[in-house]
Each structure stands twice: as C-alpha cells, then as structure tokens.
Motif scaffolding. Sequence first.
Motif, PDB file in Angstrom:
ATOM      1  N   THR A 275      -4.978  -7.353   8.660  1.00 11.11           N
ATOM      2  CA  THR A 275      -4.196  -7.617   9.879  1.00 11.11           C
ATOM      3  C   THR A 275      -4.585  -6.744  11.057  1.00 11.11           C
ATOM      4  O   THR A 275      -4.145  -7.001  12.180  1.00 11.11           O
ATOM      5  N   GLY A 276      -5.355  -5.673  10.808  1.00 16.89           N
ATOM      6  CA  GLY A 276      -5.638  -4.725  11.880  1.00 16.89           C
ATOM      7  C   GLY A 276      -4.462  -3.811  12.165  1.00 16.89           C
ATOM      8  O   GLY A 276      -4.426  -3.116  13.185  1.00 16.89           O
ATOM      9  N   LEU A 277      -3.478  -3.788  11.251  1.00 11.84           N
ATOM     10  CA  LEU A 277      -2.272  -2.979  11.431  1.00 11.84           C
ATOM     11  C   LEU A 277      -1.979  -2.205  10.149  1.00 11.84           C
ATOM     12  O   LEU A 277      -2.220  -2.699   9.043  1.00 11.84           O
ATOM     13  N   LEU A 278      -1.437  -0.997  10.299  1.00 11.99           N
ATOM     14  CA  LEU A 278      -1.008  -0.186   9.162  1.00 11.99           C
ATOM     15  C   LEU A 278       0.505  -0.043   9.216  1.00 11.99           C
ATOM     16  O   LEU A 278       1.047   0.500  10.183  1.00 11.99           O
ATOM     17  N   HIS A 279       1.201  -0.557   8.204  1.00 14.38           N
ATOM     18  CA  HIS A 279       2.655  -0.359   8.096  1.00 14.38           C
ATOM     19  C   HIS A 279       2.896   1.134   7.945  1.00 14.38           C
ATOM     20  O   HIS A 279       2.421   1.752   7.003  1.00 14.38           O
ATOM     21  N   ALA A 280       3.636   1.713   8.889  1.00 15.55           N
ATOM     22  CA  ALA A 280       3.687   3.178   8.963  1.00 15.55           C
ATOM     23  C   ALA A 280       5.044   3.765   8.606  1.00 15.55           C
ATOM     24  O   ALA A 280       5.362   4.878   9.021  1.00 15.55           O
ATOM     25  N   ASP A 281       5.842   3.044   7.822  1.00 14.74           N
ATOM     26  CA  ASP A 281       7.146   3.571   7.426  1.00 14.74           C
ATOM     27  C   ASP A 281       7.367   3.293   5.939  1.00 14.74           C
ATOM     28  O   ASP A 281       8.263   2.541   5.555  1.00 14.74           O
ATOM     29  N   PRO A 282       6.548   3.927   5.085  1.00 13.01           N
ATOM     30  CA  PRO A 282       6.558   3.564   3.661  1.00 13.01           C
ATOM     31  C   PRO A 282       7.596   4.301   2.828  1.00 13.01           C
ATOM     32  O   PRO A 282       7.274   4.864   1.790  1.00 13.01           O
ATOM     33  N   ARG A 298       6.158  -9.543  -7.393  1.00  6.87           N
ATOM     34  CA  ARG A 298       5.521  -9.397  -6.093  1.00  6.87           C
ATOM     35  C   ARG A 298       6.258  -8.322  -5.300  1.00  6.87           C
ATOM     36  O   ARG A 298       7.419  -8.003  -5.588  1.00  6.87           O
ATOM     37  N   LEU A 299       5.590  -7.783  -4.292  1.00  9.19           N
ATOM     38  CA  LEU A 299       6.174  -6.736  -3.461  1.00  9.19           C
ATOM     39  C   LEU A 299       6.646  -7.339  -2.142  1.00  9.19           C
ATOM     40  O   LEU A 299       5.855  -7.924  -1.394  1.00  9.19           O
ATOM     41  N   GLY A 300       7.937  -7.227  -1.866  1.00  7.00           N
ATOM     42  CA  GLY A 300       8.483  -7.642  -0.580  1.00  7.00           C
ATOM     43  C   GLY A 300       8.443  -6.469   0.386  1.00  7.00           C
ATOM     44  O   GLY A 300       8.818  -5.346   0.023  1.00  7.00           O
ATOM     45  N   VAL A 301       7.985  -6.708   1.608  1.00  9.56           N
ATOM     46  CA  VAL A 301       7.814  -5.643   2.594  1.00  9.56           C
ATOM     47  C   VAL A 301       8.687  -5.928   3.813  1.00  9.56           C
ATOM     48  O   VAL A 301       8.657  -7.031   4.373  1.00  9.56           O
ATOM     49  N   LEU A 302       9.454  -4.920   4.224  1.00  9.17           N
ATOM     50  CA  LEU A 302      10.366  -5.048   5.357  1.00  9.17           C
ATOM     51  C   LEU A 302      10.037  -4.011   6.431  1.00  9.17           C
ATOM     52  O   LEU A 302       9.295  -3.073   6.186  1.00  9.17           O
ATOM     53  N   ASP A 303      10.599  -4.201   7.606  1.00 11.51           N
ATOM     54  CA  ASP A 303      10.609  -3.212   8.690  1.00 11.51           C
ATOM     55  C   ASP A 303       9.217  -2.850   9.201  1.00 11.51           C
ATOM     56  O   ASP A 303       8.555  -1.942   8.699  1.00 11.51           O
ATOM     57  N   PHE A 304       8.817  -3.548  10.250  1.00 16.01           N
ATOM     58  CA  PHE A 304       7.518  -3.303  10.875  1.00 16.01           C
ATOM     59  C   PHE A 304       7.691  -2.633  12.243  1.00 16.01           C
ATOM     60  O   PHE A 304       6.887  -2.831  13.149  1.00 16.01           O
ATOM     61  N   GLY A 305       8.757  -1.829  12.360  1.00 18.84           N
ATOM     62  CA  GLY A 305       9.043  -1.160  13.626  1.00 18.84           C
ATOM     63  C   GLY A 305       8.029  -0.097  13.989  1.00 18.84           C
ATOM     64  O   GLY A 305       7.833   0.212  15.168  1.00 18.84           O
ATOM     65  N   THR A 306       7.391   0.494  12.998  1.00 17.63           N
ATOM     66  CA  THR A 306       6.355   1.495  13.255  1.00 17.63           C
ATOM     67  C   THR A 306       5.070   1.045  12.578  1.00 17.63           C
ATOM     68  O   THR A 306       5.028   0.906  11.357  1.00 17.63           O
ATOM     69  N   ARG A 409      -0.040  10.737   7.515  1.00 11.67           N
ATOM     70  CA  ARG A 409       1.362  10.770   7.099  1.00 11.67           C
ATOM     71  C   ARG A 409       1.694   9.595   6.182  1.00 11.67           C
ATOM     72  O   ARG A 409       2.402   9.757   5.177  1.00 11.67           O
ATOM     73  N   VAL A 410       1.190   8.413   6.524  1.00 10.62           N
ATOM     74  CA  VAL A 410       1.476   7.236   5.704  1.00 10.62           C
ATOM     75  C   VAL A 410       0.886   7.402   4.300  1.00 10.62           C
ATOM     76  O   VAL A 410       1.529   7.080   3.303  1.00 10.62           O
ATOM     77  N   THR A 411      -0.327   7.923   4.225  1.00  9.40           N
ATOM     78  CA  THR A 411      -0.960   8.122   2.921  1.00  9.40           C
ATOM     79  C   THR A 411      -0.176   9.125   2.082  1.00  9.40           C
ATOM     80  O   THR A 411       0.103   8.891   0.895  1.00  9.40           O
ATOM     81  N   LEU A 412       0.202  10.252   2.688  1.00  6.26           N
ATOM     82  CA  LEU A 412       0.988  11.252   1.961  1.00  6.26           C
ATOM     83  C   LEU A 412       2.325  10.687   1.510  1.00  6.26           C
ATOM     84  O   LEU A 412       2.779  10.920   0.387  1.00  6.26           O
ATOM     85  N   SER A 413       2.982   9.933   2.413  1.00  8.70           N
ATOM     86  CA  SER A 413       4.280   9.346   2.075  1.00  8.70           C
ATOM     87  C   SER A 413       4.149   8.360   0.925  1.00  8.70           C
ATOM     88  O   SER A 413       4.992   8.332   0.016  1.00  8.70           O
ATOM     89  N   THR A 414       3.099   7.549   0.956  1.00 11.09           N
ATOM     90  CA  THR A 414       2.893   6.573  -0.112  1.00 11.09           C
ATOM     91  C   THR A 414       2.646   7.277  -1.445  1.00 11.09           C
ATOM     92  O   THR A 414       3.177   6.867  -2.490  1.00 11.09           O
TER      93      THR A 414
END
Length: 472
Positions: A275-282, A298-306, A409-414
């Motif tokens: 998508t060219g985007l990184l979901h940044a609130d994991p 399957r994994l449902g993904v919510l909240d694309f605010g960041t 930050r996203v990698t560490l959080s994940t």
Amino acid sequence: MSDLPRKAVTRTAKLAALPIGFAGRATWGIGKRIGGKSAEIVGRELQQRTAEQLFKVLGELKGGAMKFGQALSVFESALPEEVAGPYRAALTKLQEAAPPMPTRTVHTVLEERLGGQWRELFLEFEDKPSAAASIGQVHRAVWHDGRRVAVKVQYPGAGDALLSDLNQLGRFARLLGPLIPGMDIKPLISELRDRVSEELDYALEAQAQRAHAEEFDGDPDVVVPHVVHQCDQILVTEWIDGVPLAEIITGGDREQRDRAGQLLARFLFSGPARTGLLHADPHPGNFRLLPNEDGGWRLGVLDFGTVDRLPGGLPRPIGDSLRMTLDGEASAVYELLREEGFVKESIALEPDAVLDYLLPIIEPAEVEEFTFTRAWMRTQAARIGDPRSPAHQLGKQLNLPPAYLLIHRVTLSTIGVLCQLGATVRLRDELEAWVPGFVPDELGGEGSAVEDFGDEAFSDEEEVPQPPAAEA
C-alpha cells in the motif's frame, strides 16, 4: 465553569500530581535503604509503586495521557516479571477501554456533523459505546443500506486534550524513564505530539483505510473494514467481529497465539510493500482474530489514524543491513549505518562492536522460526538499558534519523506485542517476502514487489450522504 474546562483542570491536576508522587516515593525509598533494605530490592519496590500510580492515572484519562499509556503498554514485556505482574491488567485495560462521553454529547456531535436528520442514516444506533479510546469512541450501528457499521465519534476538544496531556507528560519524561529499561521516553512523547494533527484528521484516516481495504480485499490472511462514510469528527466503517488481541494475550491457546503473531508480522512487513503505508499504531486494541470458514484464523486490523507514508515500501537499507549483519559483514554494515545517519560523522565506532550490538536484537531473523517471550525481551532491555553494559555505552552513541523514527517505534511495539503473545513466528519468511534488500539481488531481486502508488489511492472525495428520506 463548563464541562470541558472543568475536565481539563481535573486532567491537568491528576497529571501534575504524578511528579509529586514520584518524589514522595523516592523519599520513601531512601528511608527504606536507611532502614537496611538493599538498594536493588528498594529500587524494585519503588518502580512497582511508581508504575501502579502512573497507570492508574493514565487509565482514568483520555487524550494524550491514554495515547501515551497505550504506546507504553506494549513495552511491558521488557519489565521484570515481579514488577510487570501487578499492573499488567491495568496496562491491558489501556489498550481497550476509557471512560465514555455522555450520550447527549455524542448526539450533539452527530447532529452537528451529519445534520438534524442523522438518525435516518441508520436503521439502528447503539448509544452505549462498544469501545472508547484516546481521541474518540466507537458505536455499533446499522447503516441505512443494512450494513453493520462502526461509527467513530471524535471527542469535542480532543486536540487540545492531546496536546495538553503530552506537553505535561513531556515535562517530566525523565522521571518516567526507569519504568521501561533501555527506552528513552522523551522521543516517544515528542513523536506522539508531532502526530496529533494527523490523528485528528479523519479524512486522512479514511484515505489510509480505503487504500488498505482495497488492497487487502479478499486477502486470506488480513481483513480491513471498508470505509462507509467520513466527515469532520465522524468516521463510519464496516463492522468486523472477532476476538480482541488483548484477549488472545490473556487467554488464547497456542494455535491462536502463534497464528496471531505470524499474521501480525505479515501485516507489518507486507503493508508498506502493498500500500505504500505503514500502520503505525500496533497496540493490541487495534487487532482482532477472526475465524475462517475452513477453521483457520485471519487478522482484522482497525484504526488507521497514524500511518507512515512509504511510497516505495520499507527503505531498502533496512533489508540490506539486516542481511549483512546476519552474514557477519561488520565493515559493510557500519558503512551503511554511517551513510544513513545512524552513526554521525563526528562519531567513530568499532564495526565489530556495532555488529555485536545488533546481532542479539535481530536473532529472530536468523532462524527459521523464533519464539518471542517476555524473558527474551527483558534480556534485550537489560542489555541495552544497563549503564554498565558495553551495549548501553555503544547505543548512546548511535543516532536515529527522523526518516526511521516511526518505523523504529512500530517495529519495537510489534515485537513487544509478539512477546506478550509468546508467539512462535517464522519471521524470516516475512522478511524474505516483503523487505527490499533482505534477499540478495542475485537470489531473487529485492525480496519485495513494491509499486509506485502515486496519489491515486488518496484522491477520493466522498459526498456527504443524505438520509434515505431526503434522497427520496
């Protein structure tokens, strides 16, 4: 005094009291040491008392305080078990719930944004929120065409609350540092503050969610709900059921934990490539595990605010440096880190020492499958966070370029969430499939099929829908 100013004063007072409480406990700790307790035991008790108060206050607030708490909660795996245990429930609660706003306030926002006939847009609308978070709360509803939807309503004054809380927390970030060994709290707060305007803009969030929903439509592994309607302070998306990841963490079986971990890693690395985007609130509150018809998940993904906008996918130097580190190419890794700004020109480090610093961190990428555990996370945190450790001394001399801040930050959080899950994951498979540079060019290209998305994925303008009666 109106409701909002009164709440703002209460919030500020609670946050302002935190440093005073910390100081009081520090005095208590000195007294305990004078009384004969060892510094290590007293330090542990002090950390536990401090953490309990911090998360009690954060759990009672919305805005930036809760946003900070959610961001911090995924790092609880790094804490010693005897400290993390007593308040893990409070941390998990921050991922899923916050005090809701009054029903009359919700109705006022809906009327202001959707019009006086807003109820005609819905066949059903539940006044009681199904979830409440840092910026808004979500209500179950049925759209006028029969689709089950989630209606996200932004809190009035959410922007001011976010900035006020984060500014207040920033003033005593140094006091919070000891809660998570090896983690610098101040940059985390600064980065959250810098992203406030994006999170408040539901139009940007809708654009990012549309791009993901279109790309993952029909995907066997990932479900992203489609956007139904968006306007200022309101976002309506399709409703998805499923088990919140927080519940999988606390009570899921081995199959669920491993599957959730694998899919979370897959989404993290495939999202930017597709998508060219990184979901940044994991944090776990933004994910659901949904059963498949064939009995899988399957994994449902919510909240694309960041999101982080990465038109070419994850930067190739990430894959190159991972591959060269695993291959033991110390000099090449060092030169690449210097080129990318991780080592400033004024700093000189030993390439072999840098390699020794990196190898334990990327151990999950070295093997076919890796079991992420809290014990492993604590070992890494202690290695990097202990001032007596060579890794700590070297880490202080490294730099994090702004372009990599959110990715880091996203990698560490994940990884923190994977450790909470205790998941066994084939991480290397995801790196080989999606990260440019991880697979050498001669063995299969850049390891990722990344497109140039341009602006077309973000050009939709949606008209404000009219109630069915008005359309007729």
